[in-house]
Design an enzyme around this catalytic site. Structure first.
Site, mmCIF file in Angstrom:
data_model
loop_
_atom_site.group_PDB
_atom_site.id
_atom_site.type_symbol
_atom_site.label_atom_id
_atom_site.label_comp_id
_atom_site.label_asym_id
_atom_site.label_seq_id
_atom_site.Cartn_x
_atom_site.Cartn_y
_atom_site.Cartn_z
ATOM 1 N N HIS A 148 -2.030 12.676 4.552
ATOM 2 C CA HIS A 148 -2.786 12.069 5.669
ATOM 3 C C HIS A 148 -3.613 13.145 6.398
ATOM 4 C CE1 HIS A 148 0.797 9.095 5.915
ATOM 5 N NE2 HIS A 148 -0.235 8.368 5.531
ATOM 6 N N LYS A 186 7.314 -5.754 8.577
ATOM 7 C CA LYS A 186 7.702 -4.527 7.867
ATOM 8 C C LYS A 186 8.463 -3.611 8.821
ATOM 9 C CE LYS A 186 5.244 -0.989 5.241
ATOM 10 N NZ LYS A 186 3.896 -0.530 4.924
ATOM 11 N N ARG A 231 -5.065 7.514 -3.751
ATOM 12 C CA ARG A 231 -4.230 8.431 -4.527
ATOM 13 C C ARG A 231 -4.153 8.057 -5.999
ATOM 14 N NH1 ARG A 231 0.443 7.197 -0.403
ATOM 15 N NH2 ARG A 231 -0.639 5.245 -0.735
ATOM 16 N N SER A 285 4.565 8.756 2.114
ATOM 17 C CA SER A 285 5.607 8.612 3.144
ATOM 18 C C SER A 285 6.901 8.046 2.573
ATOM 19 C CB SER A 285 5.104 7.704 4.274
ATOM 20 O OG SER A 285 3.963 8.251 4.865
#
Ligand code: ADP
Length: 161
Positions: free
Chosen positions: A18, A42, A91, A129
């Site tokens: 990040h 979530k 990514r 993460s």
């Protein structure tokens, strides 16, 4: 007009990936708002306050960066903040397919907002993460994956098994 970008995400927690995307995007914009999405369906690992605190710590010396939290659609938050750009990192090819659908649908809903993608540098593209959380859950040392200025130790204590 000020070029304002929103960098939305969960940042649970912020990683070197990040940080790198944000730093590389800085020359492109006058202001970048890191927007932590509050997603009721979530459950996050770290509290919103903790995630926000870490991000502020990482960018304490960067006047172009602000941190906010939001609920609802990212494009609505962009309008509220007067931001014309959404910043995202790509990514993997899975990221690409997922992000493509969201960006194209956002474009239909809000043609004035552009999504800008930045590819991670290869050394950081494997960091995410989820992996950082797994390392912490299993009592490992996640410090190589998070910005040097953040101290995971304090928050880790509550998750030690
Ligand atoms: P989200 O749940 O919205 O994907 P994340 O906090 O996981 O939230 O990610 C926010 C943004 O940061 C996403 O665009 C993601 O692709 C990007 N990102 C996360 N890790 C990396 C990394 N290692 N390299 C580049 N971009 C990354």
């Amino acid at each position: 007009m000020k070029r304002i970008a929103i960098f939305p995400g969960s940042f649970d927690p912020i990683t070197k990936g990040h940080e790198n995307i944000l730093q590389r995007a800085l020359p492109l914009f006058d202001e970048i708002i890191i927007a932590i999405g509050k997603n009721s369906s979530k459950q996050s690992f770290f509290t919103l306050e903790q995630r926000e605190k870490w991000i502020k710590q990482v960018f304490v010396n960067e006047p172009k960066v602000r941190v906010e939290t939001y609920t609802g659609l990212t494009i609505e938050f962009c309008k509220k903040m007067n931001a014309k750009f959404i910043l995202r990192g790509l990514r993997t090819s899975a990221d690409f397919e997922f992000e493509k659908a969201i960006a194209q649908n956002n474009k239909i809903m809000s043609p004035e907002i552009e999504t800008v993608f930045i590819l991670p540098i290869p050394e950081l593209s494997a960091i995410n993460s989820t992996i950082v959380r797994d390392i912490i859950r299993n009592n490992g040392d996640a410090s190589p994956f998070v910005p040097v200025s953040i101290d995971l130790k304090e928050a880790e204590k509550q998750f030690k098994v």
